[in-house]
Design a protein around this motif. Structure first.
Motif, mmCIF file in Angstrom:
data_model
loop_
_atom_site.group_PDB
_atom_site.id
_atom_site.type_symbol
_atom_site.label_atom_id
_atom_site.label_comp_id
_atom_site.label_asym_id
_atom_site.label_seq_id
_atom_site.Cartn_x
_atom_site.Cartn_y
_atom_site.Cartn_z
ATOM 1 N N HIS A 50 0.815 -1.213 0.000
ATOM 2 C CA HIS A 50 0.000 0.000 0.000
ATOM 3 C C HIS A 50 0.849 1.264 0.000
ATOM 4 C CE1 HIS A 50 -3.461 -2.482 0.477
ATOM 5 N NE2 HIS A 50 -3.082 -2.922 1.655
ATOM 6 N N LEU A 51 2.121 1.137 0.274
ATOM 7 C CA LEU A 51 2.996 2.305 0.248
ATOM 8 C C LEU A 51 3.156 2.855 -1.166
ATOM 9 C CD1 LEU A 51 5.728 1.163 2.784
ATOM 10 C CD2 LEU A 51 3.864 2.786 3.142
ATOM 11 N N LEU A 52 2.761 2.075 -2.159
ATOM 12 C CA LEU A 52 2.810 2.538 -3.539
ATOM 13 C C LEU A 52 1.913 3.766 -3.734
ATOM 14 C CD1 LEU A 52 3.850 1.973 -6.410
ATOM 15 C CD2 LEU A 52 1.834 0.559 -6.750
ATOM 16 N N LEU A 53 0.804 3.825 -3.019
ATOM 17 C CA LEU A 53 -0.089 4.988 -3.122
ATOM 18 C C LEU A 53 0.616 6.275 -2.713
ATOM 19 C CD1 LEU A 53 -3.517 3.684 -1.795
ATOM 20 C CD2 LEU A 53 -2.933 4.327 -4.127
ATOM 21 N N THR A 54 1.439 6.200 -1.689
ATOM 22 C CA THR A 54 2.155 7.399 -1.256
ATOM 23 C C THR A 54 3.240 7.793 -2.251
ATOM 24 O OG1 THR A 54 3.659 6.084 0.098
ATOM 25 C CG2 THR A 54 1.686 6.972 1.170
ATOM 26 N N ASN A 55 3.711 6.845 -3.043
ATOM 27 C CA ASN A 55 4.701 7.171 -4.073
ATOM 28 C C ASN A 55 4.051 7.728 -5.326
ATOM 29 O OD1 ASN A 55 6.776 6.267 -2.441
ATOM 30 N ND2 ASN A 55 6.728 4.207 -3.285
ATOM 31 N N ILE A 56 2.888 7.221 -5.678
ATOM 32 C CA ILE A 56 2.198 7.671 -6.890
ATOM 33 C C ILE A 56 1.558 9.040 -6.676
ATOM 34 C CG2 ILE A 56 0.257 7.186 -8.422
ATOM 35 C CD1 ILE A 56 0.811 4.243 -8.064
ATOM 36 N N PHE A 57 0.968 9.234 -5.512
ATOM 37 C CA PHE A 57 0.278 10.489 -5.199
ATOM 38 C C PHE A 57 1.091 11.261 -4.164
ATOM 39 C CE2 PHE A 57 -3.147 7.319 -5.986
ATOM 40 C CZ PHE A 57 -3.506 7.785 -7.236
ATOM 41 N N PRO A 58 1.788 12.312 -4.586
ATOM 42 C CA PRO A 58 2.578 13.095 -3.627
ATOM 43 C C PRO A 58 1.685 13.706 -2.540
ATOM 44 C CG PRO A 58 2.987 13.810 -5.897
ATOM 45 C CD PRO A 58 1.872 12.827 -5.929
ATOM 46 N N GLN A 59 2.179 13.755 -1.333
ATOM 47 C CA GLN A 59 1.497 14.319 -0.162
ATOM 48 C C GLN A 59 0.204 13.587 0.171
ATOM 49 O OE1 GLN A 59 1.080 18.444 -1.092
ATOM 50 N NE2 GLN A 59 3.273 18.808 -1.154
ATOM 51 N N LEU A 72 -8.329 10.714 -5.542
ATOM 52 C CA LEU A 72 -9.369 10.400 -6.532
ATOM 53 C C LEU A 72 -9.260 11.331 -7.744
ATOM 54 C CD1 LEU A 72 -11.713 8.356 -6.606
ATOM 55 C CD2 LEU A 72 -13.196 10.187 -5.801
ATOM 56 N N ILE A 73 -9.046 12.596 -7.493
ATOM 57 C CA ILE A 73 -8.897 13.558 -8.600
ATOM 58 C C ILE A 73 -7.615 13.295 -9.371
ATOM 59 C CG2 ILE A 73 -8.514 16.003 -9.126
ATOM 60 C CD1 ILE A 73 -10.436 16.621 -6.785
ATOM 61 N N LEU A 74 -6.532 13.028 -8.670
ATOM 62 C CA LEU A 74 -5.261 12.778 -9.338
ATOM 63 C C LEU A 74 -5.288 11.477 -10.139
ATOM 64 C CD1 LEU A 74 -2.757 14.473 -9.484
ATOM 65 C CD2 LEU A 74 -1.744 13.079 -7.702
ATOM 66 N N SER A 75 -5.985 10.456 -9.640
ATOM 67 C CA SER A 75 -6.097 9.218 -10.417
ATOM 68 C C SER A 75 -6.908 9.451 -11.693
ATOM 69 C CB SER A 75 -6.714 8.100 -9.575
ATOM 70 O OG SER A 75 -8.041 8.405 -9.226
ATOM 71 N N ALA A 76 -7.886 10.337 -11.643
ATOM 72 C CA ALA A 76 -8.643 10.681 -12.853
ATOM 73 C C ALA A 76 -7.745 11.402 -13.858
ATOM 74 C CB ALA A 76 -9.837 11.552 -12.496
ATOM 75 N N ILE A 77 -6.919 12.309 -13.365
ATOM 76 C CA ILE A 77 -5.998 13.024 -14.254
ATOM 77 C C ILE A 77 -5.000 12.061 -14.876
ATOM 78 C CG2 ILE A 77 -4.139 14.743 -14.296
ATOM 79 C CD1 ILE A 77 -5.777 16.292 -12.167
ATOM 80 N N TYR A 78 -4.476 11.127 -14.087
ATOM 81 C CA TYR A 78 -3.558 10.119 -14.626
ATOM 82 C C TYR A 78 -4.252 9.293 -15.707
ATOM 83 C CZ TYR A 78 -0.183 10.890 -10.815
ATOM 84 O OH TYR A 78 0.735 11.420 -9.955
ATOM 85 N N GLY A 79 -5.508 8.917 -15.464
ATOM 86 C CA GLY A 79 -6.250 8.133 -16.448
ATOM 87 C C GLY A 79 -6.465 8.896 -17.739
ATOM 88 N N TRP A 80 -6.808 10.161 -17.645
ATOM 89 C CA TRP A 80 -7.005 10.989 -18.843
ATOM 90 C C TRP A 80 -5.698 11.115 -19.616
ATOM 91 C CZ3 TRP A 80 -11.046 14.264 -20.803
ATOM 92 C CH2 TRP A 80 -12.286 14.009 -20.220
#
Length: 111
Positions: A50-59, A72-80
């Motif tokens: 689960h530490l991968l989430l802290t690496n993918i999403f800063p702060q 949630l917003i950042l994962s949408a931006i990554y998907g787009w």
């Protein structure tokens, strides 16, 4: 005209992939995976994956509502972004293939 020639021509015709449906689909996929990761983090917080989430999403912080919405917003931006890059290269591929083939369309099975 041979009836099989029409089939071969329709099979080799390229239809470009539209951006918007692909972008929404990848956006929903990335957000679903994000929510599943957070849910699994709630169910089993001792797993080290689960530490991968802290690496993918800063702060990103665990179990914080603003942080959850941020992820949630950042994962949408990554998907787009991923969908935009994929669709661009998918639609570019036939032109690149024609350029490499010397302007000829590759139709197999026809003399």
């Amino acid at each position: 005209m041979n009836p099989t020639e029409g089939k071969n021509q329709s099979m080799t015709r390229h239809h470009p992939l539209p951006y918007l449906p692909a972008m929404f689909a990848s956006c929903m996929l990335f957000q679903t995976l994000y929510v599943l990761c957070v849910a699994m983090w709630l169910a089993s917080p001792d797993l080290s994956g689960h530490l991968l989430l802290t690496n993918i999403f800063p702060q990103f912080r665990l179990l914080d509502l603003p942080s959850f919405v941020y992820g949630l917003i950042l994962s949408a931006i990554y998907g787009w972004f991923v969908a935009a890059v994929f669709v661009f290269f998918y639609n570019l591929w036939p032109a690149f293939q024609r350029l490499v083939a010397g302007g000829k369309t590759a139709s197999r099975g026809t003399p």
